[in-house]
Design a protein around this motif. Sequence first.
Motif, PDB file in Angstrom:
ATOM      1  N   ALA A 187       3.393 -22.656   7.106  1.00  8.31           N
ATOM      2  CA  ALA A 187       4.175 -21.757   6.242  1.00  8.31           C
ATOM      3  C   ALA A 187       5.626 -21.630   6.698  1.00  8.31           C
ATOM      4  O   ALA A 187       6.466 -21.126   5.964  1.00  8.31           O
ATOM      5  CB  ALA A 187       3.514 -20.381   6.219  1.00  8.31           C
ATOM      6  N   ARG A 188       5.909 -22.114   7.900  1.00 10.94           N
ATOM      7  CA  ARG A 188       7.258 -21.981   8.449  1.00 10.94           C
ATOM      8  C   ARG A 188       8.296 -22.771   7.651  1.00 10.94           C
ATOM      9  O   ARG A 188       9.483 -22.495   7.700  1.00 10.94           O
ATOM     10  CB  ARG A 188       7.221 -22.498   9.889  1.00 10.94           C
ATOM     11  N   PHE A 189       7.820 -23.783   6.905  1.00 12.43           N
ATOM     12  CA  PHE A 189       8.768 -24.672   6.246  1.00 12.43           C
ATOM     13  C   PHE A 189       9.537 -23.974   5.125  1.00 12.43           C
ATOM     14  O   PHE A 189      10.655 -24.356   4.820  1.00 12.43           O
ATOM     15  CB  PHE A 189       8.066 -25.929   5.721  1.00 12.43           C
ATOM     16  N   VAL A 190       8.961 -22.924   4.530  1.00  9.88           N
ATOM     17  CA  VAL A 190       9.628 -22.285   3.389  1.00  9.88           C
ATOM     18  C   VAL A 190      10.996 -21.720   3.800  1.00  9.88           C
ATOM     19  O   VAL A 190      12.024 -22.112   3.231  1.00  9.88           O
ATOM     20  CB  VAL A 190       8.725 -21.204   2.745  1.00  9.88           C
ATOM     21  N   PRO A 191      11.067 -20.831   4.812  1.00 10.14           N
ATOM     22  CA  PRO A 191      12.405 -20.349   5.188  1.00 10.14           C
ATOM     23  C   PRO A 191      13.264 -21.429   5.838  1.00 10.14           C
ATOM     24  O   PRO A 191      14.483 -21.452   5.622  1.00 10.14           O
ATOM     25  CB  PRO A 191      12.118 -19.218   6.180  1.00 10.14           C
ATOM     26  N   LEU A 192      12.645 -22.339   6.588  1.00 12.05           N
ATOM     27  CA  LEU A 192      13.415 -23.367   7.289  1.00 12.05           C
ATOM     28  C   LEU A 192      14.138 -24.283   6.295  1.00 12.05           C
ATOM     29  O   LEU A 192      15.343 -24.528   6.394  1.00 12.05           O
ATOM     30  CB  LEU A 192      12.479 -24.184   8.183  1.00 12.05           C
ATOM     31  N   ILE A 193      13.388 -24.775   5.318  1.00 10.55           N
ATOM     32  CA  ILE A 193      13.989 -25.677   4.313  1.00 10.55           C
ATOM     33  C   ILE A 193      15.010 -24.910   3.473  1.00 10.55           C
ATOM     34  O   ILE A 193      16.071 -25.436   3.130  1.00 10.55           O
ATOM     35  CB  ILE A 193      12.898 -26.272   3.399  1.00 10.55           C
ATOM     36  N   SER A 194      14.673 -23.653   3.144  1.00 14.82           N
ATOM     37  CA  SER A 194      15.581 -22.854   2.308  1.00 14.82           C
ATOM     38  C   SER A 194      16.925 -22.667   2.991  1.00 14.82           C
ATOM     39  O   SER A 194      17.981 -22.875   2.385  1.00 14.82           O
ATOM     40  CB  SER A 194      14.981 -21.472   2.034  1.00 14.82           C
ATOM     41  N   VAL A 195      16.865 -22.256   4.255  1.00 11.33           N
ATOM     42  CA  VAL A 195      18.116 -22.002   4.966  1.00 11.33           C
ATOM     43  C   VAL A 195      18.887 -23.304   5.152  1.00 11.33           C
ATOM     44  O   VAL A 195      20.113 -23.335   5.047  1.00 11.33           O
ATOM     45  CB  VAL A 195      17.825 -21.301   6.312  1.00 11.33           C
ATOM     46  N   PHE A 196      18.166 -24.392   5.392  1.00  8.68           N
ATOM     47  CA  PHE A 196      18.850 -25.677   5.543  1.00  8.68           C
ATOM     48  C   PHE A 196      19.461 -26.132   4.220  1.00  8.68           C
ATOM     49  O   PHE A 196      20.530 -26.747   4.198  1.00  8.68           O
ATOM     50  CB  PHE A 196      17.894 -26.739   6.080  1.00  8.68           C
ATOM     51  N   ALA A 197      18.778 -25.843   3.117  1.00 10.87           N
ATOM     52  CA  ALA A 197      19.345 -26.176   1.804  1.00 10.87           C
ATOM     53  C   ALA A 197      20.631 -25.383   1.579  1.00 10.87           C
ATOM     54  O   ALA A 197      21.631 -25.924   1.085  1.00 10.87           O
ATOM     55  CB  ALA A 197      18.332 -25.864   0.709  1.00 10.87           C
ATOM     56  N   LEU A 207      15.624 -32.250  10.542  1.00 12.71           N
ATOM     57  CA  LEU A 207      14.331 -31.915   9.916  1.00 12.71           C
ATOM     58  C   LEU A 207      13.414 -33.117   9.727  1.00 12.71           C
ATOM     59  O   LEU A 207      12.226 -32.956   9.470  1.00 12.71           O
ATOM     60  CB  LEU A 207      14.554 -31.285   8.533  1.00 12.71           C
TER      61      LEU A 207
END
Lengths: 273, 352
Positions: B37-47, B78
């Motif tokens: 589930a960690r990918f949701v904020p990680l990808i969002s912030v990186f986007a 990433l």
Amino acid sequence: MTQTRGFASTLIGITCALGTALVSETTARQPGLLQSIDPRTCLLGLSALILAVTLAHKIAVVAAIFVAAIFLGLASHVAITTLALRVWLPVLLFTGVIASPALFITPGTPVLGTPFGTLHITSQGLWSATLLIVRVETAATLATLLVLTTPWMGILRALRFWRVPSEVVMMLAMTHRYIFLLAETASQMLESRESRTVGVLDQSTQRRVMGQTAGVLLGKSMELGNGVYLAMQSRGFRGDAPVLTDSHMRRRDYLMLTVFLASGAVAVWIGRA
Amino acid sequence: MHIPDGYLSPSTCAVMYTAAGAAWYASLNRVRRNFSARFVPLISVFAAFCFVIMMFNLPLPGGTTGHAVGVTIASIVLGPSGAILAASIALALQALFFGDGGITTLGANCFNIAVTGSLVAYAVYRVIAAGAPLKARRRIVAGAVAGYIAINVSALLTAVEFGIQPALFHNAEGAPLYAPYPLHIAIPAMMLGHLLVAGFAEAAITAALVAFVQSANPSLLLATSGLSTGNDELQGAKSKSLKQLWVTVALLMCLTPFGILAAGTAWGEWSANDLSSAPATSANANLEQTPSGLLRLSTVWTAPMPGYAPRFVKSAAFGYLLSAMFAVGLLMLCSWLAQRIFRQRHSVEISR
């Protein structure tokens, strides 16, 4: 103290983006035709019209949709000047520059000569360049109407309704939120760097400073990502974000959707080759 | 490089949506597995980071400025799957919220910039930086070259999409219906700006970011470095000690035939036969017959390699060697299975 070109243009870019977003959200909250209908109708209907514009092969049909888009904008209280400055002029300049050589180099029947001997405008080139400009203007106008009249949260709700994976919708929502935070942070870093700069920085120093600013921003982004995840965990995040708002479409929304889809279908039918 | 609506035919857009959709599906599944589930904020912030980086105007030699896309640094930090998603999210947001780039051409833009850019950047970076320590200068060069090549490959793909339009989609008089320039014009026109300006902007910003990350937080480079740990010395020491262990094991296996030089049976390790046939010693002097319990239990399990030698092997020394190899192999298999089961349980617990 001297403004350096890289800093200034970056700051202007960030400010413009934030300003554009603010205008979009403000316009989306105003009363108007497109604002009053369900975001799902708006997204699907305007996307269908954009698709019809790309499918139509007749300039008159695309131009008719362009006129209809202007009326839609007026009915939604979107100022003509906003459309002109944000869409029509930039698109005309960009696409015009791209399309103008096609007037001369597209093989076909010469319709207008030039003082440069064999160089002449062909009817096929004129038709092709006009169709491209009208089509891009119309599609961009419709896309801008969608952006200006539909709240971002409404678009996200529409995406959820159409079975876009919840993680993707969550990522879009969170990205939208953190763009402003990171843009603001970047803007503050550049402003503070510029306020401490005396004289003119050479290009390599400017590049180094911009690189370092970007690096700090990357570090902050990663920290933010971890912090957000921990906050989500502490609130009991289980991988989904339930929507509490009413998701029923009204009769008026269905009617408008029918109008959009029917208009698009008619435009494709009339505008076929 | 953001293609607006109207430049590509609907059929081209459909093909590009399909290609991008396959990449999104594969990336989403892979990222779900790797990050839970960690990918949701990680990808969002990186986007969001990619989006903001696109606003950075970098002064370039010649008095011009260019902006990066950020897809290369996303690939480096990433990995390609995360970068594909982050860049696609940034592009979708630009199209849907800021009206930059088309809605019908979103698939093409994502495929050109996010999918192709990420994969090319990752491949080039991994090839050039292969085996280099995290703080090596080679990684900076690898990032810069990867950025330059990735942006130019994306631009080339965009130019090809533009260039095939007039050949495939034109009216009866031959007038193009969409982008009007054939390949021999579209490719040079598109590539000139990217080879001279945009490629260098991406290279410069990626190099600067990799250098900054190396000094500030090198662990961010670990995921795609190909190294199992960030500490090169420790890794080298581990690798050396592992090699020594294997050499020792091989040597010991070769020495196992010396075991047959020892005469007799080790005290206390008698079998029922040993007790019945052996001459009376101080150890078994008081035994009138082999104990019945020992006789009964000795037939419960028959070893496949009794006496450290398979039945079909006539040479005792070779049998010893074969037994040693078989035992070491069996132990390695058990260890590997236990490790695999433990890791699976551990990952399930983390994902919960």
